[in-house]
Scaffold this motif. Structure first.
Motif, PDB file in Angstrom:
ATOM      1  N   GLN A  20      16.535   1.582   0.654  1.00 52.15           N
ATOM      2  CA  GLN A  20      16.185   0.298   1.370  1.00 52.15           C
ATOM      3  C   GLN A  20      14.599   0.438   1.324  1.00 52.15           C
ATOM      4  OE1 GLN A  20      17.898  -0.406   5.070  1.00 52.15           O
ATOM      5  NE2 GLN A  20      17.208  -2.746   5.090  1.00 52.15           N
ATOM      6  N   GLU A  21      14.112  -0.901   0.889  1.00 54.21           N
ATOM      7  CA  GLU A  21      12.509  -0.589   1.028  1.00 54.21           C
ATOM      8  C   GLU A  21      11.897  -2.062   1.204  1.00 54.21           C
ATOM      9  OE1 GLU A  21      11.282  -0.011  -3.205  1.00 54.21           O
ATOM     10  OE2 GLU A  21      13.046  -0.986  -4.018  1.00 54.21           O
ATOM     11  N   GLN A  22      10.659  -2.081   1.820  1.00 56.59           N
ATOM     12  CA  GLN A  22       9.941  -3.276   1.864  1.00 56.59           C
ATOM     13  C   GLN A  22       9.171  -3.374   0.801  1.00 56.59           C
ATOM     14  OE1 GLN A  22      10.164  -5.549   4.868  1.00 56.59           O
ATOM     15  NE2 GLN A  22      12.182  -4.532   4.957  1.00 56.59           N
ATOM     16  N   VAL A  23       9.442  -4.375   0.175  1.00 57.23           N
ATOM     17  CA  VAL A  23       8.351  -4.572  -1.316  1.00 57.23           C
ATOM     18  C   VAL A  23       7.293  -5.583  -1.040  1.00 57.23           C
ATOM     19  CG1 VAL A  23       8.468  -5.351  -3.739  1.00 57.23           C
ATOM     20  CG2 VAL A  23      10.568  -4.468  -2.710  1.00 57.23           C
ATOM     21  N   ASN A  24       6.048  -5.131  -1.264  1.00 58.18           N
ATOM     22  CA  ASN A  24       5.012  -5.929  -0.930  1.00 58.18           C
ATOM     23  C   ASN A  24       4.804  -6.834  -2.038  1.00 58.18           C
ATOM     24  OD1 ASN A  24       2.381  -6.724  -0.417  1.00 58.18           O
ATOM     25  ND2 ASN A  24       1.518  -4.594   0.308  1.00 58.18           N
ATOM     26  N   ILE A  25       4.836  -8.212  -1.611  1.00 57.35           N
ATOM     27  CA  ILE A  25       4.562  -9.200  -2.413  1.00 57.35           C
ATOM     28  C   ILE A  25       3.357  -9.901  -2.546  1.00 57.35           C
ATOM     29  CG2 ILE A  25       6.953  -9.744  -2.862  1.00 57.35           C
ATOM     30  CD1 ILE A  25       6.330 -12.064  -0.927  1.00 57.35           C
ATOM     31  N   GLY A  26       2.295  -9.146  -1.725  1.00 63.78           N
ATOM     32  CA  GLY A  26       1.009  -9.815  -1.667  1.00 63.78           C
ATOM     33  C   GLY A  26       0.754 -10.675  -0.537  1.00 63.78           C
ATOM     34  N   SER A  27      -0.243 -11.630  -0.562  1.00 60.21           N
ATOM     35  CA  SER A  27      -0.578 -12.738   0.389  1.00 60.21           C
ATOM     36  C   SER A  27      -0.193 -14.122  -0.438  1.00 60.21           C
ATOM     37  CB  SER A  27      -1.905 -12.530   0.645  1.00 60.21           C
ATOM     38  OG  SER A  27      -2.867 -12.510  -0.344  1.00 60.21           O
TER      39      SER A  27
END
Length: 391
Positions: free
Chosen positions: A63-70
């Motif tokens: 399980q991961e929190q994928v950074n999609i930017g701003s």
């Protein structure tokens, strides 16, 4: 960078966040400080609930929190339009799979999260590389302020954030599955980015019928009544079911558990949800839920119906419906007439709108048949599994 959490860590966390004893629960629930805390459930609480569901899955996962930017680079529409430029994250679960397994990405529906597929992950991971997400503003993903003011902006909120997630994960050539509102989003994504989608699977998809359809005459008559006028006003004011749950404060979760136990047992061919499983449904900060009025008019009629886009379809598509699904499979039949790509419609017995919960084995059989060209050495000679029907 994505923050990864192993299955063993999840189980430890699940144990740490397990339900307290009944006496402790009663004391905390009914003490005045708790009652007066009329606040939404935190995103961390939702992630903890998902962890408890995922702890019963046998297949190893990350399980991961994928950074999609701003915001999407170069985009004219800032899909979260927040006063903050802090990075946003998509909560993602990836299951172990055999080498060279086709990739299956699963997108949940309205008011749900990837945890709703907990009865399907083990079976599907035996044949696919399964990746499930919480859409932006839903489940355990970031919940930026929702300030979209049109259908186009609202669609961009989901489609563009999903595309940024895809880029961050470096994915392409995948099978894309969407349920209900997630089916609408998946279809709209495939229309905009068909080069990445090998096959589209829409499970009880929303958004095929328009308010102008002849079958919507009843809603026009209902709207003319005082009850209809009030409900229509609440809809246009973005009064969502989650707002009701939040308004009930500490009594909200109990109401949700009672509803889900009754709802998911209606057409079930197996066991109904347990109290622990039902606890997944909680009311966190309002965000993605506020999309509803911009995508659908009162009565769940799409403002920009998928049926109108059928001639532009570029991806082979399979529709899956439970026999008792309140979403009408005839909308898919009408769309198929105008599609220029392969399209089939499969109906699963003993299943309603959440057919993958109601009848998991039937749903899995439909999935394996729908994806036979990726799974079978001789797909042309595969026959529809017994019990399923083709519409």
């Amino acid at each position: 960078m994505a923050e990864e959490i192993s299955k063993s860590e999840l189980r430890s966390s699940a144990a740490a966040t397990s339900t307290p004893s009944s006496s402790t629960t009663a004391k905390s629930r009914w003490s005045w400080p708790s009652v007066l805390r009329w606040i939404p459930t935190s995103t961390n609480h939702i992630i903890a609930a998902e962890k408890r569901l995922l702890s019963i899955i046998k297949t190893p996962y990350v399980q991961e929190q994928v950074n999609i930017g701003s915001s999407p680079p170069g985009s004219k529409i800032r899909w979260f339009r927040s006063s903050s430029d802090e990075p946003r994250f998509i909560n993602t679960v990836t299951f172990d799979s055999k080498e060279d397994s086709p990739t299956l990405i699963m997108v949940h529906g309205y008011g749900a999260s990837q945890g709703f597929f907990f009865r399907n992950f083990d079976a599907l991971a035996s044949r696919f590389r399964v990746i499930a997400i919480d859409q932006l503003g839903c489940g355990g993903s970031s919940r930026p302020d929702f300030t979209c003011k049109s259908t186009e902006e609202t669609e961009a909120w989901f489609i563009d954030s999903f595309e940024e997630w895809r880029k961050a994960k470096n994915l392409s050539n995948f099978i894309l599955l969407g349920h209900s509102l997630g089916g609408y989003v998946a279809a709209k994504y495939a229309l905009k980015h068909p080069e990445h989608v090998q096959h589209l699977i829409l499970v009880g998809p929303a958004g095929f019928s328009a308010q102008s359809d002849a079958k919507s005459e009843w809603i026009t008559k209902f709207r003319a009544t005082w009850k209809g006028a009030i409900l229509n006003h609440l809809w246009e004011s973005n009064f969502t079911p989650q707002k009701i749950i939040r308004g009930l404060g500490p009594w909200g979760p109990d109401l949700v558990r009672k509803y889900t136990n009754a709802r998911f047992g209606a057409y079930s061919s197996g066991s109904v949800l347990t109290t622990e499983e039902s606890s997944l449904l909680t009311a966190a900060k309002a965000s993605g839920e506020l999309c509803l009025k911009y995508i659908f008019a009162f009565g769940a009629f799409a403002r920009m119906p998928l049926l109108h886009s059928a001639p532009e379809w570029k991806v082979p598509t399979t529709f899956i419906y439970g026999f008792e699904d309140w979403m009408n499979y005839q909308g898919a039949q009408e769309a198929r007439k105008h599609m220029k790509v392969p399209c089939e419609i499969i109906r699963v017995p003993q299943g309603g709108h959440f057919v993958f919960i109601d009848n998991p084995s039937g749903f899995h059989a439909a999935m394996f048949y729908a994806c036979r060209r990726f799974l079978s050495p001789d797909p042309d000679h595969e026959s529809l599994p017994e019990g399923l029907s083709s519409a």
